[in-house]
Design an enzyme around this catalytic site. Sequence first.
Site, PDB file in Angstrom:
ATOM      1  CD  GLU A  97      -6.256  19.689  38.468  1.00  0.00           C
ATOM      2  OE1 GLU A  97      -5.443  18.752  38.648  1.00  0.00           O
ATOM      3  OE2 GLU A  97      -5.952  20.881  38.591  1.00  0.00           O
ATOM      4  CG  ASP A  98      -3.705  15.424  40.605  1.00  0.00           C
ATOM      5  OD1 ASP A  98      -4.093  16.507  40.128  1.00  0.00           O
ATOM      6  OD2 ASP A  98      -2.673  15.334  41.296  1.00  0.00           O
ATOM      7  CG  ASP A 101      -5.623  21.107  48.688  1.00  0.00           C
ATOM      8  OD1 ASP A 101      -6.414  21.353  49.611  1.00  0.00           O
ATOM      9  OD2 ASP A 101      -4.423  20.885  48.904  1.00  0.00           O
TER      10      ASP A 101
HETATM   11  C1  PRP Z   1      -1.812  20.006  42.200  1.00  0.00           C
HETATM   12  C2  PRP Z   1      -2.987  19.304  41.542  1.00  0.00           C
HETATM   13  C3  PRP Z   1      -3.872  20.435  41.103  1.00  0.00           C
HETATM   14  C4  PRP Z   1      -3.615  21.486  42.164  1.00  0.00           C
HETATM   15  C5  PRP Z   1      -4.732  21.459  43.158  1.00  0.00           C
HETATM   16  O1  PRP Z   1      -0.888  20.350  41.221  1.00  0.00           O
HETATM   17  O2  PRP Z   1      -2.588  18.505  40.465  1.00  0.00           O
HETATM   18  O3  PRP Z   1      -3.528  20.913  39.826  1.00  0.00           O
HETATM   19  O4  PRP Z   1      -2.385  21.150  42.811  1.00  0.00           O
HETATM   20  O5  PRP Z   1      -4.501  22.372  44.196  1.00  0.00           O
HETATM   21  P1  PRP Z   1      -5.423  23.623  44.495  1.00  0.00           P
HETATM   22  O6  PRP Z   1      -6.852  23.173  44.432  1.00  0.00           O
HETATM   23  O7  PRP Z   1      -5.012  24.018  45.900  1.00  0.00           O
HETATM   24  O8  PRP Z   1      -5.125  24.697  43.496  1.00  0.00           O
HETATM   25  P2  PRP Z   1       0.602  20.902  41.541  1.00  0.00           P
HETATM   26  O9  PRP Z   1       0.609  22.384  41.316  1.00  0.00           O
HETATM   27  O10 PRP Z   1       1.057  20.401  42.871  1.00  0.00           O
HETATM   28  O11 PRP Z   1       1.452  20.251  40.367  1.00  0.00           O
HETATM   29  P3  PRP Z   1       1.677  18.719  39.960  1.00  0.00           P
HETATM   30  O12 PRP Z   1       0.338  18.196  39.473  1.00  0.00           O
HETATM   31  O13 PRP Z   1       2.693  18.764  38.868  1.00  0.00           O
HETATM   32  O14 PRP Z   1       2.159  17.972  41.181  1.00  0.00           O
END
Ligand code: PRP
Length: 174
Positions: A97-98, A101
């Site tokens: 994961e990047d 949150d």
């Molecule tokens: C982001 C990130 C994680 C998630 C984390 O993805 O890459 O997968 O949100 O957030 P959380 O802990 O609140 O669930 P996003 O759904 O924005 O998609 P993306 O990676 O395509 O930008």
Amino acid sequence: MPVHLDVLISEEAIQKRTAELARQIETELPGEPIVLIGVLKGSIHFLSDLGRELKADTEIDFLQTSSYHGGKSSTGVVQIRKDLDINIEGLNVIIVEDIVDTGITLNHLRELLSTRKPKSLKVVALLSKEGSRKVHPSVEYIGFEIPNEFVVGYGLDYEERYRNLPYIAILRED
Ligand code: PRP
């Protein structure tokens, strides 16, 4: 909306920490094959760099969840838009994961993938906002703990922009 970027984590710091994480993963799975599962789209650069650091026999696959961010859903329900191509039963899986949150996405993915009987299931996240958690899935490897700011770059976007930046920056409105 006029915005500006303040660098939070430099390209050099990301590369150094990624190499450290790779060594840590190899130490804990000595000689074992690994499956890296990138969560699209944000993990693209981190998975690419981490994968090139790993000396283990490594497979790569991707999945994508439907984003519930931006007020699209208030329920926090995570749906799978793109599932894995490979069968992970009996394999050492590492979710890449990047950012973690609220933890909602990862919590769902851990539950989902554990039903598929991997030999082991771990998570590596480049960034973690511990202060924003609503649920608390395990994250075995964390690159950087960051404050509760809106960050972009190195895969992370604001309305699909800035993913290409080689560093992590805080996006601020002017
Ligand atoms: C982001 C990130 C994680 C998630 C984390 O993805 O890459 O997968 O949100 O957030 P959380 O802990 O609140 O669930 P996003 O759904 O924005 O998609 P993306 O990676 O395509 O930008």
